[in-house]
Design a protein around this motif. Structure first.
Motif, PDB file in Angstrom:
ATOM      1  N   ILE A   1      12.168-107.482 -17.565  1.00 50.69           N
ATOM      2  CA  ILE A   1      10.869-107.820 -16.974  1.00 50.69           C
ATOM      3  C   ILE A   1      11.097-108.384 -15.586  1.00 50.69           C
ATOM      4  N   LEU A   2      10.348-107.880 -14.616  1.00 48.76           N
ATOM      5  CA  LEU A   2      10.473-108.322 -13.231  1.00 48.76           C
ATOM      6  C   LEU A   2       9.568-109.526 -13.013  1.00 48.76           C
ATOM      7  N   GLN A   3      10.157-110.636 -12.580  1.00 49.45           N
ATOM      8  CA  GLN A   3       9.425-111.870 -12.368  1.00 49.45           C
ATOM      9  C   GLN A   3       9.497-112.262 -10.892  1.00 49.45           C
ATOM     10  N   GLN A   4       8.461-112.985 -10.433  1.00 50.42           N
ATOM     11  CA  GLN A   4       8.415-113.541  -9.079  1.00 50.42           C
ATOM     12  C   GLN A   4       8.643-112.468  -8.019  1.00 50.42           C
ATOM     13  N   PHE A   5       8.109-111.289  -8.271  1.00 47.95           N
ATOM     14  CA  PHE A   5       8.243-110.187  -7.322  1.00 47.95           C
ATOM     15  C   PHE A   5       6.933-110.071  -6.554  1.00 47.95           C
ATOM     16  N   ALA A   6       6.951-110.505  -5.303  1.00 46.16           N
ATOM     17  CA  ALA A   6       5.730-110.506  -4.489  1.00 46.16           C
ATOM     18  C   ALA A   6       5.930-109.788  -3.165  1.00 46.16           C
ATOM     19  N   LEU A   7       6.896-108.876  -3.107  1.00 43.06           N
ATOM     20  CA  LEU A   7       7.166-108.161  -1.862  1.00 43.06           C
ATOM     21  C   LEU A   7       6.038-107.193  -1.532  1.00 43.06           C
ATOM     22  N   ARG A   8       5.778-107.059  -0.236  1.00 38.47           N
ATOM     23  CA  ARG A   8       4.835-106.083   0.260  1.00 38.47           C
ATOM     24  C   ARG A   8       5.432-105.408   1.488  1.00 38.47           C
ATOM     25  N   PRO A   9       5.011-104.192   1.795  1.00 41.70           N
ATOM     26  CA  PRO A   9       5.536-103.523   2.989  1.00 41.70           C
ATOM     27  C   PRO A   9       5.368-104.391   4.228  1.00 41.70           C
ATOM     28  N   GLY A  10       6.426-104.499   4.980  1.00 49.23           N
ATOM     29  CA  GLY A  10       6.431-105.340   6.176  1.00 49.23           C
ATOM     30  C   GLY A  10       7.202-106.626   6.006  1.00 49.23           C
ATOM     31  N   ASP A  11       7.418-107.066   4.756  1.00 47.77           N
ATOM     32  CA  ASP A  11       8.206-108.280   4.520  1.00 47.77           C
ATOM     33  C   ASP A  11       9.676-108.031   4.847  1.00 47.77           C
ATOM     34  N   VAL A  12      10.332-109.081   5.314  1.00 45.74           N
ATOM     35  CA  VAL A  12      11.761-109.012   5.626  1.00 45.74           C
ATOM     36  C   VAL A  12      12.529-109.712   4.511  1.00 45.74           C
ATOM     37  N   VAL A  13      13.549-109.049   3.970  1.00 37.52           N
ATOM     38  CA  VAL A  13      14.379-109.623   2.916  1.00 37.52           C
ATOM     39  C   VAL A  13      15.787-109.823   3.456  1.00 37.52           C
TER      40      VAL A  13
END
Length: 409
Positions: free
Chosen positions: A237-249
């Motif tokens: 299960i994927l948790q705390q995944f709030a990435l959106r296009p444009g975010d820098v990782v």
């Protein structure tokens, strides 16, 4: 309190019966609130001594702890390179399978590097084709140079024969000139052969090495491009995944989320006091009661006892460690598994429990050389485990009340 009540039944209560029916003393007359200590001093003293001995015996030979949890593993979702998110394929709290794409980073630079590497390989392949044509040209030049050499040698031989038959008929300068032409033709042949060998070396060694380097660079570019697509390493299960296009990782500063893998183990990890190190053994039977399932007692067995204590670990550092930093005593970690499969499947990962472990002297009692006093002691140790089991059941009974009512939750 339970231990005091049990001990008072064999100490204070018999003392009172002796005072009441043997000595004839009565409550409210000879035995009053102010004379209780004097009248029942032997029973009270024995009760306190027996209570302390019983509590010590119970908690030493039948260890207990509230520091027991169903631990689980988490996987941090991180890309191997920095980048800006171009596309996401999953949502928060979504179940994913191993190898499923999670998100993709912007791959413009990697695609350009891959295209450059491909063109470099194609360029070297073209050079290899050209080198083969040059090799054919070098072969033709060798034939041409050898033909010129043969003509010069024939001319020199003819002039030398004429001069030998008729001295003075051929000028010496003409013979010398033809000799120079022969030497020049031989040099041209050697040059053509050397040129052919250089082309052969280029075809056999230089160009394959350059092609291998270019193919390695191409493979590196493909790997770099593949790294822009981040996939799940395991199912969960994927948790705390709030990435959106444009975010820098960033793999060092900003993870993308946490993946909780599928449950692999239903065991518990429990921390017992260091004083229990001589008692806690693999194979001990225990019981647990958990907050997630109150009013239930589940039998467990100790499958592993960790032989190191975490509070004493030392890591490489640039500072000397003071021994006072280890003054806080750590706990002995034990792995507990349910005695019967599936009994802890209800427990959420990370759930807390209360654990009792019980000493079993059955094998020791089977020894025929054991003395009577030792047998009595071992039987007594095993018997007082019932008190601890009763305490655990009282805790299980009161656990919902303590949590919901007295705890204010």
């Amino acid at each position: 309190m339970l231990e005091i009540l049990l001990c008072s039944l064999v100490t204070i209560f018999p003392d009172y019966l002796f005072r009441r029916f043997v000595q004839g003393k009565r409550l409210g007359h000879e035995i009053t609130l102010f004379s209780v200590w004097f009248e029942l001093r032997w029973g009270i003293t024995l009760c306190l001594v027996l209570t302390l001995s019983l509590i010590t015996t119970i908690f030493y030979f039948h260890p207990s702890t509230k520091a027991a949890s169903s631990v689980f593993r988490t996987v941090t979702v991180l890309p191997e390179t920095n980048g800006r998110v171009a596309e996401t394929f999953v949502e928060l709290n979504q179940r994913v399978e191993a190898g499923q794409p999670l998100f993709r980073l912007d791959s413009t630079a990697q695609e350009a590097a891959l295209d450059t590497a491909r063109r470099k390989v194609a360029e070297i392949e073209a050079r290899m084709i050209t080198a083969k044509s040059q090799l054919a040209e070098a072969d033709a030049r060798i034939v041409q140079a050898r033909g010129a050499l043969q003509q010069a040698e024939d001319e020199l031989e003819r002039r030398a024969e004429v001069q030998r038959r008729s001295s003075g008929s051929v000028a010496e300068a003409d013979v010398q000139r033809v000799r120079v032409q022969v030497q020049t033709a031989r040099g041209a042949v050697d040059a053509a052969v050397a040129s052919r060998e250089a082309i052969q070396s280029q075809i056999a060694f230089q160009l394959p090495a350059e092609k291998a380097s270019a193919e390695a660079a191409l493979h590196e570019a493909k790997v770099a491009l593949e790294k822009t697509l981040v996939v799940a390493g395991s199912s969960g299960i994927l948790q705390q995944f709030a990435l959106r296009p444009g975010d820098v990782v960033n793999p060092m500063l900003r993870p993308a989320g946490i993946l909780v893998p599928d449950r692999k183990s239903t065991g518990l990890m429990a921390g017992f006091g260091q004083i229990e190190s001589q008692v806690l053994k693999v194979g001990m039977i225990g019981e647990v009661t958990c907050i997630a399932k109150p009013w239930a007692i589940i039998p467990v067995v100790v499958t592993e006892v960790q032989d190191v204590i975490a509070s004493g670990q030392v890591r490489p550092t640039d500072q000397l460690l003071d021994i006072q930093q280890f003054a806080r005593p750590g706990t002995i970690t034990a792995i507990l598994e349910p005695l019967y499969a599936g009994q802890l499947d209800f427990l959420p990962q990370g759930g807390n429990c209360i654990v009792n472990a019980y000493t079993n002297s059955h094998e020791a009692l089977a020894d025929p050389s054991l003395g009577a006093l030792q047998r009595f002691g071992l039987h007594a140790i095993d018997t007082v485990g019932v008190v601890h089991a009763l305490i655990l059941r009282v805790q299980a009974l009161l656990l919902p009340i303590q949590t919901l009512v007295l705890g204010g939750h």
